[in-house]
Design an enzyme around this catalytic site. Structure first.
Site, short mmCIF file in Angstrom:
data_model
loop_
_atom_site.label_atom_id
_atom_site.label_comp_id
_atom_site.label_asym_id
_atom_site.label_seq_id
_atom_site.Cartn_x
_atom_site.Cartn_y
_atom_site.Cartn_z
N PRO A 7 0.83 -1.22 0.00
CA PRO A 7 0.00 0.00 0.00
C PRO A 7 0.86 1.26 0.00
O PRO A 7 1.85 1.34 0.73
CB PRO A 7 -0.79 -0.12 1.32
CG PRO A 7 -0.70 -1.56 1.70
CD PRO A 7 0.60 -2.05 1.19
N CYS B 160 0.12 5.48 0.08
CA CYS B 160 -0.84 6.58 0.13
C CYS B 160 -0.63 7.52 -1.05
O CYS B 160 0.51 7.91 -1.35
CB CYS B 160 -0.72 7.33 1.43
SG CYS B 160 -1.29 6.41 2.86
N ALA C 152 -3.58 2.80 2.49
CA ALA C 152 -4.28 2.89 3.77
C ALA C 152 -5.58 3.66 3.58
O ALA C 152 -5.58 4.83 3.17
CB ALA C 152 -3.39 3.58 4.80
N GLN D 282 -6.03 -1.93 2.19
CA GLN D 282 -5.56 -1.87 3.57
C GLN D 282 -6.53 -1.00 4.37
O GLN D 282 -6.73 0.17 4.05
CB GLN D 282 -4.15 -1.27 3.62
CG GLN D 282 -3.51 -1.32 5.00
CD GLN D 282 -2.16 -0.62 5.02
OE1 GLN D 282 -2.09 0.59 4.90
NE2 GLN D 282 -1.09 -1.40 5.20
N TYR E 69 0.23 4.20 13.54
CA TYR E 69 -1.19 4.49 13.48
C TYR E 69 -1.91 3.76 14.62
O TYR E 69 -1.27 3.10 15.45
CB TYR E 69 -1.73 4.18 12.09
CG TYR E 69 -1.05 5.03 11.03
CD1 TYR E 69 -1.07 6.43 11.13
CD2 TYR E 69 -0.35 4.46 9.99
CE1 TYR E 69 -0.42 7.21 10.19
CE2 TYR E 69 0.31 5.24 9.04
CZ TYR E 69 0.27 6.62 9.15
OH TYR E 69 0.92 7.40 8.23
N ARG F 116 -0.56 -6.00 8.59
CA ARG F 116 0.76 -5.38 8.53
C ARG F 116 1.06 -4.77 9.91
O ARG F 116 0.23 -4.03 10.45
CB ARG F 116 0.79 -4.30 7.46
CG ARG F 116 2.20 -3.85 7.09
CD ARG F 116 2.16 -2.79 6.00
NE ARG F 116 3.43 -2.74 5.29
CZ ARG F 116 3.77 -1.77 4.43
NH1 ARG F 116 2.94 -0.78 4.19
NH2 ARG F 116 4.92 -1.80 3.81
N ARG G 253 8.11 1.78 -3.34
CA ARG G 253 8.74 2.84 -4.13
C ARG G 253 9.39 2.31 -5.41
O ARG G 253 9.45 3.02 -6.42
CB ARG G 253 9.74 3.60 -3.27
CG ARG G 253 9.08 4.59 -2.33
CD ARG G 253 10.05 5.21 -1.35
NE ARG G 253 10.41 4.28 -0.29
CZ ARG G 253 11.21 4.59 0.72
NH1 ARG G 253 11.74 5.81 0.78
NH2 ARG G 253 11.49 3.71 1.65
#
Length: 367
Positions: A23, A25, A57, A100, A182, A230, A326
């Site tokens: 994932p 963002c 996310a 996610q 988070y 995760r 990435r």
């Protein structure tokens, strides 16, 4: 033959290879609704050659967004928009696509990275944040409200409803986000959880609420679809979550029926000395999880750019799958190119095959 490019079961799913797109963002939604940017982004990744793509996310409630620009699944309009994107992708590609599910906790109510990345001001639409304890992520961030039992009940139900919407939207997989500082990660770490009730103190108590959410999502999500989580292998700060606690949490998830465990790290405290310039710096966490739960399916992630490195991770048994992030933004055809480097079939869409290794003598050249 390449083990990386061999099939692998993921619970009820069978992946064509062991490369997943993690994932990432995009901070490009409007009121939680994915936009045309998401359609092209996910469509591009779906034909990348990866065995699995996981959507960024996605907030389970408005208060759980990282930024105002996050995707969400707290209402039906958001689910319908995701359903339209998935239906379009399914006309040309059968790559499994997951989402996610996340709650940002004390790291909510911030701006997108290219808008400064700091806590939102009241005039910019800041909202009340929630966390296990009333400890801000940084001195200049919002002080969250320490969650009550009623708050926990609300968030559990938000995860359940988001999972049900994800199912109706057509996602093949759900990943529970318990990493990167988070909400669920905040409960797990003694650095962010200072509670003195049944949800704080011992490792067992700190895992109580995350496991309650995990159980509720497991009950809500169909067994015919894959479910994973995760979570952090380290806070990279003394006094943070221990590797023993991490592997115990993973074992508990596996016992609940989670189909895979996705090991990452960091993000729970600012300015932690993370060795983020070292390729594969998080692999030891996946390896420790695999050693503690040999029957579990473990996914590794973290600066994995080199195909031989990815092959070695799965060939050595350090992990069962490799996630890239990435690397896929830098090269959306990374899995195709990795397959060629490892002597596996390139598996290009028919529309792209005239640019493949066997059809074009200029393959791999800069133009």
């Amino acid at each position: 033959m390449s083990l990386l490019f061999s099939p692998r079961s993921l619970g009820p799913l069978t992946l064509k290879n062991r490369v997943a797109i993690a994932p990432m963002c995009q901070y490009s939604a409007i009121d939680g609704v994915p936009q045309p940017w998401h359609a092209q982004h996910l469509g591009r990744l779906a034909v990348s050659g990866a065995g699995l793509v996981i959507v960024e996310a996605t907030g389970v409630e408005a208060a759980g967004r990282i930024t105002p620009d996050d995707t969400g699944l707290w209402n039906d309009a958001q689910a319908e928009a995701f359903a339209d994107i998935l239906k379009g992708i399914r006309t040309y590609c059968d790559t499994p696509i997951g989402v996610q599910l996340a709650h940002a906790g004390r790291k909510a109510s911030t701006s997108a990275p290219w808008k400064g990345g700091g806590a939102l001001a009241a005039e910019d639409g800041a909202w009340q944040t929630f966390a296990p304890s009333a400890l801000p992520f940084r001195d200049d961030w919002h002080t969250p409200t320490a969650m009550t039992e009623a708050d926990m009940d609300r968030v559990v139900e938000a995860f359940v409803q988001a999972a049900r919407r994800a199912d109706r939207a057509g996602f093949d997989l759900v990943e529970l986000h318990a990493a990167h500082g988070y909400l669920l990660c905040e409960f797990l770490s003694p650095l962010s959880n200072r509670r003195t009730d049944a949800y704080g103190g011992s490792a067992e108590n700190r895992a109580r609420f995350p496991l309650r959410v995990a159980q509720a999502v497991r009950d809500a999500w169909p067994r015919t679809k894959a479910l994973g989580a995760r979570f952090n292998g380290s806070d990279w700060v003394e006094g943070g979550v221990s590797l023993e606690e991490v592997t115990a949490f993973g074992q508990a998830l596996h016992a609940l029926g989670y189909d895979y465990l996705h090991l990452t790290s960091g993000g729970n405290v600012p300015r932690a000395p993370i060795p983020g310039d070292q390729p594969g710096y998080q692999i030891p966490f996946a390896e420790a999880m695999k050693a503690a739960a040999p029957q579990a399916t473990v996914m590794a992630v973290g600066l994995i750019f080199d195909p031989q490195q990815a092959e070695a991770i799965v060939a050595s048994g350090q992990a069962d799958l490799v996630a890239i992030a990435r690397a896929a933004l830098d090269d959306p055809h990374w899995p195709h190119h990795a397959a060629v480097a490892l002597g596996a079939p390139e598996d290009l869409p028919v529309q792209y095959q005239r640019a493949g290794k066997d059809a074009w003598p200029g393959y791999g050249r800069s133009v």
